[in-house]
Design an enzyme around this catalytic site. Structure first.
Site, PDB file in Angstrom:
ATOM      1  N   VAL A 243      37.714  47.991  19.409  1.00 44.43           N
ATOM      2  CA  VAL A 243      39.110  48.452  19.513  1.00 44.43           C
ATOM      3  C   VAL A 243      39.760  48.510  18.128  1.00 44.43           C
ATOM      4  O   VAL A 243      39.425  47.730  17.238  1.00 44.43           O
ATOM      5  CB  VAL A 243      39.936  47.545  20.460  1.00 44.43           C
ATOM      6  CG1 VAL A 243      39.426  47.661  21.888  1.00 44.43           C
ATOM      7  CG2 VAL A 243      39.926  46.098  19.995  1.00 44.43           C
TER       8      VAL A 243
ATOM      9  N   VAL B  64      37.012  41.973  17.986  1.00 43.96           N
ATOM     10  CA  VAL B  64      36.592  43.217  17.339  1.00 43.96           C
ATOM     11  C   VAL B  64      35.738  44.081  18.266  1.00 43.96           C
ATOM     12  O   VAL B  64      35.208  45.106  17.839  1.00 43.96           O
ATOM     13  CB  VAL B  64      35.828  42.979  16.011  1.00 43.96           C
ATOM     14  CG1 VAL B  64      36.692  42.194  15.046  1.00 43.96           C
ATOM     15  CG2 VAL B  64      34.490  42.299  16.241  1.00 43.96           C
ATOM     16  N   GLU B  65      35.590  43.691  19.522  1.00 39.42           N
ATOM     17  CA  GLU B  65      34.848  44.532  20.468  1.00 39.42           C
ATOM     18  C   GLU B  65      35.828  45.090  21.500  1.00 39.42           C
ATOM     19  O   GLU B  65      36.520  46.056  21.240  1.00 39.42           O
ATOM     20  CB  GLU B  65      33.667  43.751  21.071  1.00 39.42           C
ATOM     21  CG  GLU B  65      32.673  43.361  19.971  1.00 39.42           C
ATOM     22  CD  GLU B  65      31.375  42.748  20.482  1.00 39.42           C
ATOM     23  OE1 GLU B  65      31.091  42.794  21.693  1.00 39.42           O
ATOM     24  OE2 GLU B  65      30.628  42.198  19.652  1.00 39.42           O
ATOM     25  N   MET B  66      35.971  44.464  22.664  1.00 39.35           N
ATOM     26  CA  MET B  66      36.877  45.010  23.674  1.00 39.35           C
ATOM     27  C   MET B  66      38.285  44.412  23.581  1.00 39.35           C
ATOM     28  O   MET B  66      39.236  44.960  24.145  1.00 39.35           O
ATOM     29  CB  MET B  66      36.263  44.843  25.051  1.00 39.35           C
ATOM     30  CG  MET B  66      34.943  45.622  25.177  1.00 39.35           C
ATOM     31  SD  MET B  66      33.961  45.269  26.653  1.00 39.35           S
ATOM     32  CE  MET B  66      34.880  46.174  27.890  1.00 39.35           C
TER      33      MET B  66
END
Lengths: 342, 342
Positions: free
Chosen positions: A84, A126-128
Site C-alpha cells: 500500500v 508495507v504490505e496490506m
C-alpha cells in the site's frame, strides 16, 4: 495393438535405464491439509475470493494476488514487492505455487503453516497495511455478500473471523500446485520426458551437493515436525565476490524475527520448481538470470566454481521442473458498500 | 401441458399489461465491434492476458484489472484510483462492464473507441506510468511467450505493436457485458422479473426526466456518430448545497482535455447498469450511497427535490439493472525475464 497400463509398464521397465533412486520424487497430485482444516470445495471457493480481494488492504488496492500472481509464476516478477502507498517490501515474494509442501512459510520460516502465513501480510504496514486483523474482519463483515460463502465453508453461525479467513485462504493455496513437469513424468517412468542434457544436469545437481538442501518432491528439503523449518545458511561459504555484488548478507534472515544469534543468515530452503517463471532470484531478488543463480549458489553454498557447461546442464534440468499450472475460473466477488474504505 | 415458445408468447401477451414502450431496451447479448477490429476468440484471449498483465506498467504492479476489476464491478470501489508509486488519480474509475456500448470512452468522452482508450492509462504518469507506448511494446516483445498469441490473433509477422495491443484489449473488453438483469428479463416479457416497487420506480425514473440523458439499452444515452460523445452538463442546475458538499464543479470535465469553454463541466453520460457494484458514485467518487446519488442527480440535473418514497422506488428500479457477470477462466501469462523492469 492394444496398449494396457500393464503392458505399458512392462515396456517401460524393459526400455528404461537403472531404476530411479528413491530421492527423486514426483510432486503429489494433491497437497496434505492439517487435521483442523480439511480442504473442501466450499472453503477453496471462499479462499479464492479472499485471495483476490483487495478490499482487505487499507487502501483497497492490494490482495494476496497482487504479489503472488497465480496467473503467472505465483510471485510478482519484481526484486521486492510493492504494498500500500507504493511502499517497497524487503524481500522477494516467494511463489505461492507448491507452498503447501514447504516445511514452513515465509523466507525465514517464521510461520509454521499456510494458515499462520495468511494473516501476516494483512497487517504488515508495507504490505496490506490494515491496522489489525479485527479491521480486516470488519471489512469482510460489511461486505454482506460474503456471509453465505462463510456459512457454506464453515457452517452457519458467527463465522467471519480471522482464523476462518486464514483457513479459507490456506485451503485455496493448497490447490495451487503444479504437477506433471517433464521431471515428474521422467520420474514416473517416461524416460523421454527429459533430454540427455537435462538428465546430465540432474546428475551434476546431485553429485555436487545441491540435493543436500534441495531434496524431496518440492526440492525444498525434508519435512520436519510442525513448526521446524528446514533451514540453510546463506552464504555457507562467505568471502566470494558474489557476497558484495548481490548483497547476500545485508539481510540477517531468520535472526530478524527470532533474535537468536544462531539464526543469523539462516533461511528456509526455497523450492526450485517453476524457476523459469520466478525470476529475479534469491531472498532479495538480486540475481536476474537462472545461470547466474546456479553459479552463485554453487560457489556460496558448495564452494564450487561451476563451469559454463555444468551450469547449462543444471539450468536445463531446472527448466524441466516447470509444471502445469491449474486452470482456474475467476471468482465473483460480492459488491462493496460505498463507505467501506473509511 | 407442453409449453412451446409460441404458446408462451401468447400467454405473456394475454397476461401482460400494456406493451413496453420502445424506449425500454434490453442489453444485447453481444457488443458491436468496429470494422477494423472484428472480435475473434484469439484476440479476446490475448486481450485478456494483456488486460491482466501488470508488466506493462513502469513498476510492474498496475494492470487494467487493477482499477477495472472484472471479478467485482468492473471498477475498483475507491473514490479515485491508485496508480504506480501509490499515486492518486483524479477521477473515479468507470466500470469496464458494458463500456463497449458507450458513445465514447473516459468520463469526459475524450476517446472515441475502446481501442483509443486502452492506450491512455499505459502512459498516464499517475496510472501505469510507462514513458511511452514504445516502452510498453518493448516489454511485450521481451516477454517471449507473447509472440505466439500475437501471431494467432493478428497473423504471423511483425505484429507486437501498440495498435494491436489496444485492439486485443478492446476485443476482450467487448466480451465484458452483463445481460439478463431483472430489467432485461422484464423488458423481454417476463412481467414477474421486476417487483411492483421496481416498476413504479421505472415509471418515476422516466416521468421526472432521468431518461432524457440515461436512455438506451445501456442507460448512457443514444449512439451518436463515431467520436461524438453524448454529453451532459454537471450540474445543469447549480446552486444547491450539493455542489459544495460533493465538490461537483471542482473538476472542469471535458474542458480539461479540449480547452473549449463550451466543454466546461460537460461529462459523458455514464451507464446506470450494475450500480449496486460500483459505489462510490460520480466522477469524483464523492457520493457513497445509491439513494443519495439519486437525490443529488434529481436536484442538480432536474431541479427536483425527490422525497424518500420516490427515491426508494427509483433505487429499487436501478437495483434491477444488475446483470449476470461473465464466467471467466484466468489467463496464463508467459514468464518474465529477470531484467524486464530495468
Amino acid at each position: 495393438m492394444k496398449v494396457t497400463l500393464t503392458t505399458l509398464a512392462v515396456a517401460l521397465a524393459l526400455a528404461g535405464g537403472p531404476a530411479m533412486a528413491a530421492q527423486w520424487q514426483a510432486l503429489p497430485d494433491t497437497a496434505p491439509a492439517p487435521a483442523d482444516n480439511p480442504t473442501t470445495a466450499e472453503k477453496v471457493e471462499l479462499g479464492k475470493m479472499l485471495y483476490f480481494d483487495p478490499r482487505v488492504s487499507s487502501t483497497g488496492t492490494v490482495s494476496c494476488f497482487s504479489c503472488h500472481n497465480v496467473m503467472e509464476g505465483g510471485d510478482d516478477h519484481r526484486p521486492t514487492s510493492v504494498g500500500v502507498h507504493g511502499q517497497l517490501g524487503g524481500r522477494n515474494a516467494p511463489t505461492v505455487w507448491n507452498s503447501a509442501f514447504h516445511s514452513a512459510q515465509f523466507w525465514d520460516g517464521r510461520a509454521a503453516t499456510l494458515e499462520d502465513q495468511a494473516k501476516g501480510p494483512v497487517t504488515n504496514p508495507v504490505e496490506m497495511g490494515m491496522s489489525d486483523l479485527d479491521a480486516a474482519v470488519s471489512r469482510l463483515t460489511r461486505i454482506k455478500g460474503y456471509k453465505p460463502f462463510f456459512d457454506a465453508a464453515f457452517g452457519p453461525g458467527d463465522n467471519i473471523n480471522a482464523d476462518n479467513m486464514a483457513k479459507a485462504i490456506a485451503a485455496y493455496e493448497r490447490t495451487q500446485i503444479t504437477p506433471d513437469s517433464p521431471y515428474d513424468r521422467y520420474v514416473k517412468g517416461d524416460r523421454q520426458a527429459l533430454s540427455a542434457q537435462q538428465v546430465r544436469g540432474m546428475e551434476t545437481f546431485d553429485r555436487i551437493g545441491c540435493t543436500s538442501c534441495h531434496s524431496g518432491a518440492n526440492f525444498d528439503g525434508p519435512a520436519l515436525p510442525a513448526g521446524q523449518p528446514f533451514l540453510m545458511k546463506f552464504p555457507t561459504f562467505p568471502g566470494s565476490s558474489y557476497d558484495a555484488e548481490y548483497k547476500l548478507t545485508e539481510d540477517p534472515g531468520r535472526y530478524a524475527s527470532t533474535g537468536n544469534d544462531a539464526d543469523r543468515h539462516m533461511w528456509r530452503v526455497p523450492t526450485l520448481r517453476n524457476l523459469t517463471y520466478t525470476a529475479p532470484y534469491f531472498h532479495n531478488g538480486s540475481v536476474k538470470s537462472l545461470p547466474e543463480a546456479v553459479k552463485v549458489m554453487a560457489k556460496t553454498q558448495l564452494n564450487k566454481d561451476l563451469g559454463d557447461a555444468d551450469t547449462a546442464d543444471i539450468v536445463a534440468f531446472l527448466e524441466g521442473l516447470t509444471g502445469k499450472f491449474p486452470d482456474q475460473t475467476m471468482p465473483h466477488l460480492p459488491p462493496t458498500p460505498g463507505d467501506l474504505l473509511e
